[in-house]
Design a protein around this motif. Structure first.
Motif, PDB file in Angstrom:
ATOM      1  N   VAL A  15     -35.958  36.968   7.918  1.00  0.00           N
ATOM      2  CA  VAL A  15     -35.529  38.320   7.538  1.00  0.00           C
ATOM      3  C   VAL A  15     -36.605  39.321   7.921  1.00  0.00           C
ATOM      4  N   LEU A  16     -37.858  38.977   7.674  1.00  0.00           N
ATOM      5  CA  LEU A  16     -38.965  39.867   8.030  1.00  0.00           C
ATOM      6  C   LEU A  16     -38.986  40.130   9.532  1.00  0.00           C
ATOM      7  N   LEU A  54     -36.408  39.878   0.669  1.00  0.00           N
ATOM      8  CA  LEU A  54     -35.031  39.444   0.433  1.00  0.00           C
ATOM      9  C   LEU A  54     -34.310  40.379  -0.528  1.00  0.00           C
ATOM     10  N   GLU A  55     -35.013  40.842  -1.553  1.00  0.00           N
ATOM     11  CA  GLU A  55     -34.401  41.795  -2.482  1.00  0.00           C
ATOM     12  C   GLU A  55     -34.007  43.072  -1.757  1.00  0.00           C
ATOM     13  N   PHE A  56     -34.858  43.554  -0.868  1.00  0.00           N
ATOM     14  CA  PHE A  56     -34.523  44.744  -0.090  1.00  0.00           C
ATOM     15  C   PHE A  56     -33.277  44.502   0.743  1.00  0.00           C
ATOM     16  N   LEU A  57     -33.231  43.383   1.444  1.00  0.00           N
ATOM     17  CA  LEU A  57     -32.072  43.059   2.269  1.00  0.00           C
ATOM     18  C   LEU A  57     -30.796  43.093   1.440  1.00  0.00           C
ATOM     19  N   MET A  58     -30.881  42.582   0.227  1.00  0.00           N
ATOM     20  CA  MET A  58     -29.709  42.455  -0.616  1.00  0.00           C
ATOM     21  C   MET A  58     -29.280  43.764  -1.278  1.00  0.00           C
ATOM     22  N   VAL A  64     -26.960  42.461   4.685  1.00  0.00           N
ATOM     23  CA  VAL A  64     -26.859  41.004   4.541  1.00  0.00           C
ATOM     24  C   VAL A  64     -25.938  40.453   5.625  1.00  0.00           C
ATOM     25  N   VAL A  65     -24.795  41.069   5.785  1.00  0.00           N
ATOM     26  CA  VAL A  65     -23.839  40.612   6.791  1.00  0.00           C
ATOM     27  C   VAL A  65     -24.450  40.707   8.185  1.00  0.00           C
ATOM     28  N   GLU A  66     -25.112  41.818   8.477  1.00  0.00           N
ATOM     29  CA  GLU A  66     -25.718  42.001   9.803  1.00  0.00           C
ATOM     30  C   GLU A  66     -26.777  40.935  10.073  1.00  0.00           C
ATOM     31  N   PHE A  67     -27.667  40.701   9.100  1.00  0.00           N
ATOM     32  CA  PHE A  67     -28.693  39.670   9.273  1.00  0.00           C
ATOM     33  C   PHE A  67     -28.057  38.290   9.427  1.00  0.00           C
ATOM     34  N   CYS A  68     -27.152  37.953   8.528  1.00  0.00           N
ATOM     35  CA  CYS A  68     -26.554  36.622   8.534  1.00  0.00           C
ATOM     36  C   CYS A  68     -25.769  36.371   9.813  1.00  0.00           C
ATOM     37  N   ASP A  69     -25.019  37.367  10.253  1.00  0.00           N
ATOM     38  CA  ASP A  69     -24.263  37.200  11.497  1.00  0.00           C
ATOM     39  C   ASP A  69     -25.203  37.031  12.691  1.00  0.00           C
ATOM     40  N   ASN A  71     -28.075  35.719  12.691  1.00  0.00           N
ATOM     41  CA  ASN A  71     -28.870  34.496  12.600  1.00  0.00           C
ATOM     42  C   ASN A  71     -28.053  33.263  12.230  1.00  0.00           C
ATOM     43  N   SER A  72     -26.737  33.387  12.255  1.00  0.00           N
ATOM     44  CA  SER A  72     -25.840  32.274  11.916  1.00  0.00           C
ATOM     45  C   SER A  72     -26.204  31.629  10.581  1.00  0.00           C
ATOM     46  N   VAL A  73     -26.342  32.483   9.570  1.00  0.00           N
ATOM     47  CA  VAL A  73     -26.729  32.054   8.229  1.00  0.00           C
ATOM     48  C   VAL A  73     -25.576  32.352   7.272  1.00  0.00           C
ATOM     49  N   PRO A  74     -25.251  31.447   6.353  1.00  0.00           N
ATOM     50  CA  PRO A  74     -24.211  31.745   5.362  1.00  0.00           C
ATOM     51  C   PRO A  74     -24.596  32.981   4.531  1.00  0.00           C
ATOM     52  N   TYR A  75     -23.595  33.773   4.189  1.00  0.00           N
ATOM     53  CA  TYR A  75     -23.851  35.032   3.490  1.00  0.00           C
ATOM     54  C   TYR A  75     -24.527  34.870   2.135  1.00  0.00           C
ATOM     55  N   ASP A  76     -24.357  33.733   1.500  1.00  0.00           N
ATOM     56  CA  ASP A  76     -24.963  33.554   0.183  1.00  0.00           C
ATOM     57  C   ASP A  76     -26.392  33.012   0.241  1.00  0.00           C
ATOM     58  N   LEU A  77     -26.853  32.637   1.404  1.00  0.00           N
ATOM     59  CA  LEU A  77     -28.188  32.030   1.513  1.00  0.00           C
ATOM     60  C   LEU A  77     -29.339  32.993   1.172  1.00  0.00           C
ATOM     61  N   PRO A  78     -29.307  34.260   1.580  1.00  0.00           N
ATOM     62  CA  PRO A  78     -30.396  35.152   1.169  1.00  0.00           C
ATOM     63  C   PRO A  78     -30.522  35.269  -0.359  1.00  0.00           C
ATOM     64  N   GLY A  79     -29.406  35.285  -1.058  1.00  0.00           N
ATOM     65  CA  GLY A  79     -29.449  35.345  -2.514  1.00  0.00           C
ATOM     66  C   GLY A  79     -30.045  34.079  -3.117  1.00  0.00           C
ATOM     67  N   GLN A  80     -29.686  32.945  -2.545  1.00  0.00           N
ATOM     68  CA  GLN A  80     -30.261  31.684  -3.021  1.00  0.00           C
ATOM     69  C   GLN A  80     -31.765  31.656  -2.782  1.00  0.00           C
TER      70      GLN A  80
END
Length: 94
Positions: A15-16, A54-58, A64-69, A71-80
């Motif tokens: 994310v950074l 991560l808190e900022f991203l969220m 979140v959608v832009e980052f996850c898309d 980086n092919s990351v599930p949308y709930d992973l940053p929260g986890q």
């Protein structure tokens, strides 16, 4: 199943890197947190700082959608990952 602390830190570092390459969002992050570009380099290994990234991203679902898309990351992973880094991975609100 919660992710490991190592995986959470790796995701936060991704994310950074994504944030550092985002010419529109990086100044928003720096302005809202008071962090400097030097802080990004100096504190990148600190779990607390990574959690704040991560808190900022969220703060915005579209980020979140832009980052996850990107980086092919599930949308709930940053929260986890944020929960793991902030020590609330085992906290349940229900």
């Amino acid at each position: 199943m919660p992710i490991s602390a190592e995986s959470a830190e790796t995701l936060a570092l991704n994310v950074l890197a994504w944030l550092a390459g985002n010419e529109e969002l990086l100044p928003v992050f720096l302005g809202s947190t008071g962090a400097s570009a030097q802080d990004l380099r100096d504190r990148a290994a600190e779990p607390e700082f990574l959690g704040s990234i991560l808190e900022f991203l969220m703060l915005d679902d579209s980020w979140v959608v832009e980052f996850c898309d990107a980086n092919s990351v599930p949308y709930d992973l940053p929260g986890q990952a944020r929960a793991v880094l902030s020590g609330t991975a085992d906290m349940h609100w229900t």
